[in-house]
Each structure stands twice: as C-alpha cells, then as structure tokens.
Scaffold this motif. Structure first.
Motif, PDB file in Angstrom:
ATOM      1  N   ALA A  68       0.832  -1.206   0.000  1.00  0.00           N
ATOM      2  CA  ALA A  68       0.000   0.000   0.000  1.00  0.00           C
ATOM      3  C   ALA A  68       0.867   1.257   0.000  1.00  0.00           C
ATOM      4  CB  ALA A  68      -0.930  -0.005   1.207  1.00  0.00           C
ATOM      5  N   ALA A  69       1.993   1.191  -0.709  1.00  0.00           N
ATOM      6  CA  ALA A  69       2.954   2.297  -0.684  1.00  0.00           C
ATOM      7  C   ALA A  69       2.372   3.600  -1.202  1.00  0.00           C
ATOM      8  CB  ALA A  69       4.193   1.920  -1.502  1.00  0.00           C
ATOM      9  N   SER A  70       1.411   3.511  -2.080  1.00  0.00           N
ATOM     10  CA  SER A  70       0.843   4.727  -2.678  1.00  0.00           C
ATOM     11  C   SER A  70      -0.239   5.362  -1.806  1.00  0.00           C
ATOM     12  CB  SER A  70       0.242   4.400  -4.052  1.00  0.00           C
ATOM     13  OG  SER A  70      -0.784   3.421  -3.913  1.00  0.00           O
ATOM     14  N   LYS A  71      -0.618   4.702  -0.725  1.00  0.00           N
ATOM     15  CA  LYS A  71      -1.692   5.210   0.127  1.00  0.00           C
ATOM     16  C   LYS A  71      -1.108   5.828   1.401  1.00  0.00           C
ATOM     17  CE  LYS A  71      -4.870   1.604  -1.452  1.00  0.00           C
ATOM     18  NZ  LYS A  71      -5.735   0.480  -1.020  1.00  0.00           N
ATOM     19  N   VAL A  72      -1.635   6.959   1.777  1.00  0.00           N
ATOM     20  CA  VAL A  72      -1.169   7.644   2.982  1.00  0.00           C
ATOM     21  C   VAL A  72      -1.983   7.152   4.177  1.00  0.00           C
ATOM     22  CG1 VAL A  72      -0.671   9.875   4.046  1.00  0.00           C
ATOM     23  CG2 VAL A  72      -0.675   9.646   1.554  1.00  0.00           C
ATOM     24  N   ILE A  73      -1.630   5.981   4.668  1.00  0.00           N
ATOM     25  CA  ILE A  73      -2.324   5.391   5.818  1.00  0.00           C
ATOM     26  C   ILE A  73      -1.282   4.757   6.740  1.00  0.00           C
ATOM     27  CG2 ILE A  73      -4.506   4.946   4.647  1.00  0.00           C
ATOM     28  CD1 ILE A  73      -3.577   2.085   4.195  1.00  0.00           C
ATOM     29  N   HIS A  74      -1.659   4.662   8.011  1.00  0.00           N
ATOM     30  CA  HIS A  74      -0.764   4.008   8.969  1.00  0.00           C
ATOM     31  C   HIS A  74      -1.091   2.527   9.022  1.00  0.00           C
ATOM     32  CE1 HIS A  74       1.587   3.136  12.526  1.00  0.00           C
ATOM     33  NE2 HIS A  74       0.519   2.534  13.041  1.00  0.00           N
ATOM     34  N   ILE A  75      -0.077   1.717   8.791  1.00  0.00           N
ATOM     35  CA  ILE A  75      -0.242   0.273   8.853  1.00  0.00           C
ATOM     36  C   ILE A  75       0.765  -0.280   9.851  1.00  0.00           C
ATOM     37  CG2 ILE A  75      -0.071  -1.904   7.602  1.00  0.00           C
ATOM     38  CD1 ILE A  75      -0.899  -0.454   5.086  1.00  0.00           C
ATOM     39  N   GLY A  76       0.282  -1.040  10.801  1.00  0.00           N
ATOM     40  CA  GLY A  76       1.179  -1.643  11.779  1.00  0.00           C
ATOM     41  C   GLY A  76       0.761  -1.351  13.198  1.00  0.00           C
ATOM     42  N   PRO A  77       1.412  -2.011  14.142  1.00  0.00           N
ATOM     43  CA  PRO A  77       1.084  -1.792  15.563  1.00  0.00           C
ATOM     44  C   PRO A  77       1.551  -0.428  16.034  1.00  0.00           C
ATOM     45  CG  PRO A  77       2.995  -3.219  15.353  1.00  0.00           C
ATOM     46  CD  PRO A  77       2.476  -3.006  13.965  1.00  0.00           C
ATOM     47  N   SER A  78       0.952   0.053  17.081  1.00  0.00           N
ATOM     48  CA  SER A  78       1.329   1.343  17.658  1.00  0.00           C
ATOM     49  C   SER A  78       2.491   1.149  18.628  1.00  0.00           C
ATOM     50  CB  SER A  78       0.138   1.962  18.396  1.00  0.00           C
ATOM     51  OG  SER A  78       0.545   3.065  19.167  1.00  0.00           O
ATOM     52  N   GLY A  79       3.623   1.769  18.294  1.00  0.00           N
ATOM     53  CA  GLY A  79       4.793   1.654  19.167  1.00  0.00           C
ATOM     54  C   GLY A  79       4.536   2.234  20.545  1.00  0.00           C
ATOM     55  N   ALA A  80       3.823   3.366  20.601  1.00  0.00           N
ATOM     56  CA  ALA A  80       3.524   3.999  21.885  1.00  0.00           C
ATOM     57  C   ALA A  80       2.649   3.094  22.751  1.00  0.00           C
ATOM     58  CB  ALA A  80       2.828   5.331  21.652  1.00  0.00           C
ATOM     59  N   GLN A  81       1.695   2.430  22.113  1.00  0.00           N
ATOM     60  CA  GLN A  81       0.800   1.529  22.846  1.00  0.00           C
ATOM     61  C   GLN A  81       1.577   0.341  23.409  1.00  0.00           C
ATOM     62  OE1 GLN A  81      -2.072  -1.119  20.759  1.00  0.00           O
ATOM     63  NE2 GLN A  81      -3.629   0.041  21.859  1.00  0.00           N
ATOM     64  N   ILE A  82       2.496  -0.207  22.628  1.00  0.00           N
ATOM     65  CA  ILE A  82       3.284  -1.358  23.077  1.00  0.00           C
ATOM     66  C   ILE A  82       4.205  -0.966  24.223  1.00  0.00           C
ATOM     67  CG2 ILE A  82       5.119  -2.962  22.428  1.00  0.00           C
ATOM     68  CD1 ILE A  82       3.870  -3.107  19.649  1.00  0.00           C
ATOM     69  N   ILE A  83       4.901   0.159  24.086  1.00  0.00           N
ATOM     70  CA  ILE A  83       5.820   0.600  25.138  1.00  0.00           C
ATOM     71  C   ILE A  83       5.055   0.945  26.414  1.00  0.00           C
ATOM     72  CG2 ILE A  83       7.450   2.402  25.818  1.00  0.00           C
ATOM     73  CD1 ILE A  83       8.323   2.526  22.872  1.00  0.00           C
ATOM     74  N   GLY A  84       3.941   1.666  26.265  1.00  0.00           N
ATOM     75  CA  GLY A  84       3.128   2.013  27.427  1.00  0.00           C
ATOM     76  C   GLY A  84       2.598   0.775  28.133  1.00  0.00           C
ATOM     77  N   SER A  85       2.134  -0.192  27.358  1.00  0.00           N
ATOM     78  CA  SER A  85       1.602  -1.429  27.942  1.00  0.00           C
ATOM     79  C   SER A  85       2.698  -2.224  28.637  1.00  0.00           C
ATOM     80  CB  SER A  85       0.946  -2.284  26.856  1.00  0.00           C
ATOM     81  OG  SER A  85      -0.161  -1.625  26.288  1.00  0.00           O
ATOM     82  N   LEU A  86       3.898  -2.249  28.043  1.00  0.00           N
ATOM     83  CA  LEU A  86       5.025  -2.952  28.668  1.00  0.00           C
ATOM     84  C   LEU A  86       5.351  -2.331  30.031  1.00  0.00           C
ATOM     85  CD1 LEU A  86       7.454  -3.563  25.655  1.00  0.00           C
ATOM     86  CD2 LEU A  86       6.340  -5.317  27.051  1.00  0.00           C
TER      87      LEU A  86
ATOM     88  N   TYR B 244      -3.286   2.535  26.475  1.00  0.00           N
ATOM     89  CA  TYR B 244      -3.518   3.422  25.332  1.00  0.00           C
ATOM     90  C   TYR B 244      -2.260   4.184  24.925  1.00  0.00           C
ATOM     91  CZ  TYR B 244      -8.492   2.569  25.946  1.00  0.00           C
ATOM     92  OH  TYR B 244      -9.734   1.964  26.040  1.00  0.00           O
ATOM     93  N   GLY B 245      -1.122   3.801  25.507  1.00  0.00           N
ATOM     94  CA  GLY B 245       0.132   4.430  25.127  1.00  0.00           C
ATOM     95  C   GLY B 245       0.403   5.744  25.821  1.00  0.00           C
ATOM     96  N   MET B 246      -0.282   6.013  26.936  1.00  0.00           N
ATOM     97  CA  MET B 246      -0.081   7.259  27.677  1.00  0.00           C
ATOM     98  C   MET B 246       0.607   6.957  29.006  1.00  0.00           C
ATOM     99  SD  MET B 246      -3.692   9.239  27.002  1.00  0.00           S
ATOM    100  CE  MET B 246      -4.684   7.887  27.633  1.00  0.00           C
ATOM    101  N   PHE B 247       1.507   7.843  29.407  1.00  0.00           N
ATOM    102  CA  PHE B 247       2.199   7.668  30.679  1.00  0.00           C
ATOM    103  C   PHE B 247       1.459   8.441  31.760  1.00  0.00           C
ATOM    104  CE2 PHE B 247       5.342   8.657  33.935  1.00  0.00           C
ATOM    105  CZ  PHE B 247       5.909   7.407  34.140  1.00  0.00           C
ATOM    106  N   ASP B 248       1.053   7.723  32.794  1.00  0.00           N
ATOM    107  CA  ASP B 248       0.285   8.319  33.894  1.00  0.00           C
ATOM    108  C   ASP B 248       1.156   8.320  35.146  1.00  0.00           C
ATOM    109  OD1 ASP B 248      -1.449   9.043  35.882  1.00  0.00           O
ATOM    110  OD2 ASP B 248      -3.107   7.815  35.174  1.00  0.00           O
ATOM    111  N   PHE B 249       1.618   9.510  35.562  1.00  0.00           N
ATOM    112  CA  PHE B 249       2.512   9.604  36.721  1.00  0.00           C
ATOM    113  C   PHE B 249       1.814   9.156  38.002  1.00  0.00           C
ATOM    114  CE2 PHE B 249       4.448  11.898  40.282  1.00  0.00           C
ATOM    115  CZ  PHE B 249       5.767  11.478  40.149  1.00  0.00           C
ATOM    116  N   SER B 250       0.526   9.484  38.130  1.00  0.00           N
ATOM    117  CA  SER B 250      -0.205   9.077  39.340  1.00  0.00           C
ATOM    118  C   SER B 250      -0.311   7.560  39.428  1.00  0.00           C
ATOM    119  CB  SER B 250      -1.602   9.707  39.357  1.00  0.00           C
ATOM    120  OG  SER B 250      -2.385   9.228  38.280  1.00  0.00           O
ATOM    121  N   ALA B 251      -0.473   6.901  38.256  1.00  0.00           N
ATOM    122  CA  ALA B 251      -0.527   5.437  38.237  1.00  0.00           C
ATOM    123  C   ALA B 251       0.836   4.850  38.602  1.00  0.00           C
ATOM    124  CB  ALA B 251      -0.959   4.944  36.852  1.00  0.00           C
ATOM    125  N   LEU B 252       1.903   5.480  38.105  1.00  0.00           N
ATOM    126  CA  LEU B 252       3.252   5.041  38.453  1.00  0.00           C
ATOM    127  C   LEU B 252       3.455   5.117  39.969  1.00  0.00           C
ATOM    128  CD1 LEU B 252       6.244   4.344  37.773  1.00  0.00           C
ATOM    129  CD2 LEU B 252       6.626   6.805  37.535  1.00  0.00           C
TER     130      LEU B 252
END
Length: 248
Positions: free
Chosen positions: A127-145, A216-224
């Motif tokens: 889909a190289a000609s299409k301007v779309i995001h394909i793949g997992p969300s890096g922020a979501q994976i790192i946040g979940s980890l 959701y890939g967000m860092f929550d200081f209060s949760a930390l």
C-alpha cells in the motif's frame, strides 16, 4: 544486599525453577499473542497485554513461592536472620532477584512482535501509494510494557509477603494465586458498588483501576506512584514480618 541478590538469582538457575518459569512464560505469552493478534489479524495489542495481566495471577506465584518458604523448609531461615545484612537488605535482595527474572521474561516475550511488524512491513509495501498508517502502535506497546511490568512488580511483592507465612511452597503459590485474583477481580466488582468510600478503597487495592492509560500508550505519573506505593507497602510488611521474627 548484593550478596543476597546474587545468591537468590543463582538459585533460580541451579535448579529447574528458573528455566521452567521462563519456558512457561514464553510459551503462554506466544499462545496468547497468536490468539489475540495474529489469528484475529489485528494490530491492536490491548487484548494481548490484558490477557497477560490475568496470566500473571498464575505465573508470578511460580516465581515467588520459593523466596522465603524454601528457607523455612530447608531450615536456613535462621542463617538469613543472623547474616551480616539488614532485614531490609535481605528482603530487597530477594525481591530484586525475582523482579529481574520477571522483567527479563517480559522483555524476552517481545520477540512475539517480530512477526507482527513483518506483516506490517509487507502490507506497507503493498500500500505504498496510500497515505495510511499500517502496523502496531509503538507507543501503545511501550506504554503497555511499562504498565505490565509495574503490575508484575506489585504482584511479586504480594507473593513475597505470602511466602513468608508458610514453609510449604505449594501453599504459598495457591494463596498467592487467590490474593492476586482478588486484586484483579475487585476492579470489576467496583463497578457495581454505589458507596463512594467503599469504591475509593477498592479502587486503591485493585491493580486494574489505573492500568488503562498505559494500555492506550499514555504515561500516567499518578498510576506510576500508585504501583510503586503498592509495591513498597507489601515490601514493608515483609520486612516487618522478619523484624518480628528476628527480635521475637
């Protein structure tokens, strides 16, 4: 503390415990990953990490059941109490050793994402000609980890405390499973309670109540701060148990 840490970490690998734990962890994580993402053809990893948190209810007690119960069974507990190290240092040494093995297993399980990114790269090429995001969300994976590691750290502290209460490793594992299951289930029960004071108390105990931002890939200081506080409370209680035994 460092000597206790090295001794405890070594003990996981001079017996089959460490190898069995890592093997079960990787096999279960791969199975859950295939079910939640590859088979469903989804790049959303939220379900995978949520299922892993429930898997920790069984996996973490395998790691913590021997921490102090084994010392009692082998009658080496008195050696720990009279060793030239503070009770806090002894407890932290054992805790950090278990945490090291847990975090290492979590990071090793990240190999599950390789096929997901491989599929994404192939679809991007198609889909190289299409301007779309394909793949997992890096922020979501790192946040979940980060989120699952914090929850695992709290679970290890709970399991460690329970391991001080019995010399039977199986009993320690069963009690830890029950305690961790309650900590997770409370998050669902809380939705059906109308009393604000009770809801606030349950929300503090439930480990799922503050995980959502990480998913959701967000860092929550209060949760930390919450997860670190929960971990510190159970480590403190473990220290108190052994201080009472040393001077009791």
């Amino acid at each position: 503390m460092l000597a206790i840490y090295r001794k405890e970490l070594r003990s996981y690998f001079i017996t089959p415990v460490g190898y069995v734990y890592i093997g079960i962890f990787l096999a279960l994580s791969a199975l859950l990953f295939c079910y939640s993402t590859l088979i469903s053809k989804s790049y959303n990893t939220t379900s995978y990490f949520s299922m892993m948190i429930f898997a920790f209810v069984v996996l973490v007690p395998l790691l913590t059941m021997k921490l102090f119960a084994e010392e009692k069974k082998l009658r080496t507990e008195q050696m720990l109490l009279t060793a030239p190290v503070s009770i806090t240092g002894m407890v932290l040494g054992k805790y950090i050793a278990a945490l090291t093995l847990f975090v290492s297993s979590v990071l090793l399980s990240c190999i599950n994402f390789i096929p997901l990114y491989a599929v994404a790269m192939r679809e991007r090429a198609e889909a190289a000609s299409k301007v779309i995001h394909i793949g997992p969300s890096g922020a979501q994976i790192i946040g979940s980890l980060i989120g699952v590691i914090l929850i695992g750290a709290a679970f290890i502290a709970v399991g460690m405390l329970i391991s001080t209460l019995t010399e039977n490793q199986l009993a320690a594992a069963v009690l830890s499973v029950a305690a961790l299951l309650v900590m997770i289930v409370l998050g669902f029960v809380n939705n059906f309670i109308s009393n604000y004071a009770i809801r606030a108390i349950i929300s503090w105990v439930s480990v799922l109540s503050r995980y959502s931002p990480f998913g959701y890939g967000m860092f929550d200081f209060s949760a930390l701060l919450y997860y670190l506080s929960l971990t510190a409370v159970f480590i403190f209680l473990t220290v108190r148990v052994y201080e009472k035994r040393r001077w009791g």
